[in-house]
Motif scaffolding. Structure first.
Motif, PDB file in Angstrom:
ATOM      1  N   VAL A   6     -30.384 -39.484 -12.555  1.00 25.87           N
ATOM      2  CA  VAL A   6     -29.787 -40.554 -12.568  1.00 25.87           C
ATOM      3  C   VAL A   6     -30.408 -41.581 -11.735  1.00 25.87           C
ATOM      4  CG1 VAL A   6     -27.527 -41.524 -12.406  1.00 25.87           C
ATOM      5  CG2 VAL A   6     -27.943 -38.285 -13.216  1.00 25.87           C
ATOM      6  N   LEU A   7     -30.644 -42.703 -12.072  1.00 27.05           N
ATOM      7  CA  LEU A   7     -31.174 -43.989 -11.132  1.00 27.05           C
ATOM      8  C   LEU A   7     -30.112 -44.725 -10.611  1.00 27.05           C
ATOM      9  CD1 LEU A   7     -33.990 -45.201 -13.688  1.00 27.05           C
ATOM     10  CD2 LEU A   7     -34.084 -43.849 -11.729  1.00 27.05           C
ATOM     11  N   THR A   8     -30.321 -45.616  -9.344  1.00 28.89           N
ATOM     12  CA  THR A   8     -28.957 -46.507  -9.169  1.00 28.89           C
ATOM     13  C   THR A   8     -29.682 -47.713  -9.405  1.00 28.89           C
ATOM     14  OG1 THR A   8     -30.044 -46.369  -6.961  1.00 28.89           O
ATOM     15  CG2 THR A   8     -28.585 -45.136  -7.396  1.00 28.89           C
ATOM     16  N   HIS A   9     -29.478 -49.071  -8.924  1.00 33.76           N
ATOM     17  CA  HIS A   9     -29.976 -50.137  -9.819  1.00 33.76           C
ATOM     18  C   HIS A   9     -29.320 -50.418  -8.286  1.00 33.76           C
ATOM     19  CE1 HIS A   9     -26.224 -50.467 -11.203  1.00 33.76           C
ATOM     20  NE2 HIS A   9     -26.395 -52.052 -10.634  1.00 33.76           N
ATOM     21  N   ARG A  10     -30.215 -51.907  -7.637  1.00 34.23           N
ATOM     22  CA  ARG A  10     -30.344 -52.399  -7.006  1.00 34.23           C
ATOM     23  C   ARG A  10     -30.758 -53.887  -7.275  1.00 34.23           C
ATOM     24  NH1 ARG A  10     -31.511 -49.513  -1.064  1.00 34.23           N
ATOM     25  NH2 ARG A  10     -30.816 -48.104  -2.328  1.00 34.23           N
ATOM     26  N   PHE A  11     -29.594 -55.152  -6.939  1.00 34.31           N
ATOM     27  CA  PHE A  11     -30.406 -56.695  -6.828  1.00 34.31           C
ATOM     28  C   PHE A  11     -30.289 -56.867  -5.734  1.00 34.31           C
ATOM     29  CE2 PHE A  11     -27.491 -56.099 -10.779  1.00 34.31           C
ATOM     30  CZ  PHE A  11     -28.223 -55.788 -11.866  1.00 34.31           C
ATOM     31  N   VAL A  12     -32.026 -57.502  -6.597  1.00 34.76           N
ATOM     32  CA  VAL A  12     -32.882 -58.052  -5.204  1.00 34.76           C
ATOM     33  C   VAL A  12     -32.698 -59.575  -4.867  1.00 34.76           C
ATOM     34  CG1 VAL A  12     -32.785 -55.880  -3.358  1.00 34.76           C
ATOM     35  CG2 VAL A  12     -34.312 -56.601  -5.209  1.00 34.76           C
ATOM     36  N   GLY A  60     -22.437 -54.545 -16.431  1.00 38.48           N
ATOM     37  CA  GLY A  60     -21.629 -54.066 -14.885  1.00 38.48           C
ATOM     38  C   GLY A  60     -21.758 -52.947 -14.152  1.00 38.48           C
ATOM     39  N   GLU A  61     -22.002 -51.710 -14.764  1.00 36.06           N
ATOM     40  CA  GLU A  61     -21.813 -50.501 -13.918  1.00 36.06           C
ATOM     41  C   GLU A  61     -23.638 -50.291 -13.615  1.00 36.06           C
ATOM     42  OE1 GLU A  61     -19.450 -47.567 -16.021  1.00 36.06           O
ATOM     43  OE2 GLU A  61     -17.801 -48.812 -14.177  1.00 36.06           O
ATOM     44  N   THR A  62     -24.228 -50.498 -14.981  1.00 33.38           N
ATOM     45  CA  THR A  62     -25.542 -49.695 -15.198  1.00 33.38           C
ATOM     46  C   THR A  62     -26.246 -50.401 -15.487  1.00 33.38           C
ATOM     47  OG1 THR A  62     -24.630 -48.348 -16.857  1.00 33.38           O
ATOM     48  CG2 THR A  62     -24.619 -47.616 -15.378  1.00 33.38           C
ATOM     49  N   VAL A  63     -27.532 -50.798 -15.537  1.00 36.15           N
ATOM     50  CA  VAL A  63     -28.707 -50.915 -16.056  1.00 36.15           C
ATOM     51  C   VAL A  63     -29.258 -49.877 -17.221  1.00 36.15           C
ATOM     52  CG1 VAL A  63     -28.955 -52.475 -14.077  1.00 36.15           C
ATOM     53  CG2 VAL A  63     -30.275 -50.036 -14.185  1.00 36.15           C
ATOM     54  N   SER A  64     -29.518 -51.329 -18.580  1.00 32.29           N
ATOM     55  CA  SER A  64     -30.768 -50.607 -19.371  1.00 32.29           C
ATOM     56  C   SER A  64     -32.123 -51.391 -19.328  1.00 32.29           C
ATOM     57  CB  SER A  64     -30.345 -50.420 -20.236  1.00 32.29           C
ATOM     58  OG  SER A  64     -28.708 -49.754 -20.031  1.00 32.29           O
ATOM     59  N   LEU A  65     -32.983 -51.119 -19.488  1.00 32.77           N
ATOM     60  CA  LEU A  65     -34.648 -51.489 -20.222  1.00 32.77           C
ATOM     61  C   LEU A  65     -34.783 -51.457 -20.936  1.00 32.77           C
ATOM     62  CD1 LEU A  65     -36.926 -51.709 -16.868  1.00 32.77           C
ATOM     63  CD2 LEU A  65     -35.829 -53.273 -17.605  1.00 32.77           C
ATOM     64  N   TRP A  81     -37.356 -43.819 -21.044  1.00 35.51           N
ATOM     65  CA  TRP A  81     -36.731 -44.752 -21.111  1.00 35.51           C
ATOM     66  C   TRP A  81     -35.658 -44.754 -20.514  1.00 35.51           C
ATOM     67  CZ3 TRP A  81     -38.885 -42.925 -25.288  1.00 35.51           C
ATOM     68  CH2 TRP A  81     -39.069 -43.899 -27.133  1.00 35.51           C
ATOM     69  N   ILE A  82     -35.096 -45.740 -19.977  1.00 34.96           N
ATOM     70  CA  ILE A  82     -34.222 -45.670 -18.796  1.00 34.96           C
ATOM     71  C   ILE A  82     -33.149 -46.946 -19.927  1.00 34.96           C
ATOM     72  CG2 ILE A  82     -33.300 -47.096 -17.108  1.00 34.96           C
ATOM     73  CD1 ILE A  82     -35.925 -47.272 -15.835  1.00 34.96           C
ATOM     74  N   ARG A  83     -32.110 -45.721 -19.693  1.00 32.97           N
ATOM     75  CA  ARG A  83     -30.161 -46.612 -20.778  1.00 32.97           C
ATOM     76  C   ARG A  83     -29.446 -45.689 -20.111  1.00 32.97           C
ATOM     77  NH1 ARG A  83     -33.161 -48.692 -23.348  1.00 32.97           N
ATOM     78  NH2 ARG A  83     -33.440 -48.316 -25.341  1.00 32.97           N
ATOM     79  N   ARG A  84     -28.863 -46.783 -19.370  1.00 34.14           N
ATOM     80  CA  ARG A  84     -27.455 -46.779 -18.513  1.00 34.14           C
ATOM     81  C   ARG A  84     -27.640 -45.865 -17.043  1.00 34.14           C
ATOM     82  NH1 ARG A  84     -22.470 -46.751 -22.538  1.00 34.14           N
ATOM     83  NH2 ARG A  84     -22.907 -49.430 -23.070  1.00 34.14           N
ATOM     84  N   ASN A  85     -29.148 -46.221 -16.300  1.00 31.65           N
ATOM     85  CA  ASN A  85     -28.947 -45.658 -14.711  1.00 31.65           C
ATOM     86  C   ASN A  85     -29.625 -44.112 -15.670  1.00 31.65           C
ATOM     87  OD1 ASN A  85     -28.056 -47.932 -13.940  1.00 31.65           O
ATOM     88  ND2 ASN A  85     -27.351 -47.342 -12.515  1.00 31.65           N
TER      89      ASN A  85
END
Ligand code: ZN
Length: 151
Positions: A6-12, A60-65, A81-85
């Motif tokens: 499980v990943l977290t994301h950060r907008f920087v 709004g809660e997770t990121v997907s690539l 794949w990164i889907r919803r963190n």
């Protein structure tokens, strides 16, 4: 079986020098996402965000690539794949599949940039330059006329 990651994301604004594991850094300003390879090898994986590279979806809660992240340039050659963190592992790509993917990618890029490139082509023959042309030095006939008619 690979444990689920499980990943977290950060907008920087800018991607930091030191990346934390299992964190996807997203820079809207630079249209880039960066994360450390999810296999744990510690290599940085840069995924530029553009119509022809990756798209990032933030719900709004997770990121997907999208599309998948294929690290065949790294020693680990991991692919996921990164889907919803969450990280979903794909089986390793064969060399043929990688080459085919690259060819398809190059073709897609050519198709994408093709119409744009042709738009810059001149539409037809250029009009002959007129006003901006420097005046020709007087020829013999001009001087002769001037002498004859005082023009
Ligand atoms: Zn790795």
């Amino acid at each position: 079986m690979t444990p689920e990651i499980v990943l977290t994301h950060r907008f920087v604004c800018a991607i930091p020098e030191v990346l934390e594991e299992r964190t996807v850094y997203v820079s809207i300003e630079f249209a880039t996402a960066v994360h450390k390879c999810c296999c744990g090898c510690g290599r940085e994986v840069v995924t530029p965000l553009s119509p022809m590279d990756w798209s990032l979806v933030f719900d709004g809660e997770t990121v997907s690539l999208d599309p998948s992240v294929g690290n065949w340039n790294l020693p680990c050659r991991s692919h996921y794949w990164i889907r919803r963190n969450r990280v979903y592992w794909a089986r390793g790509w064969s060399r043929e599949q990688i080459e085919a993917g690259r060819t398809a990618d190059a073709r897609a890029k050519a198709e994408y940039y093709g119409p744009r490139a042709t738009k810059t082509e001149p539409l037809g023959p250029q009009p002959p330059p007129t006003a901006s042309e420097p005046a020709q030095p007087d020829g013999f006939w001009d001087r002769w006329k001037r002498w004859l008619f005082g023009a």
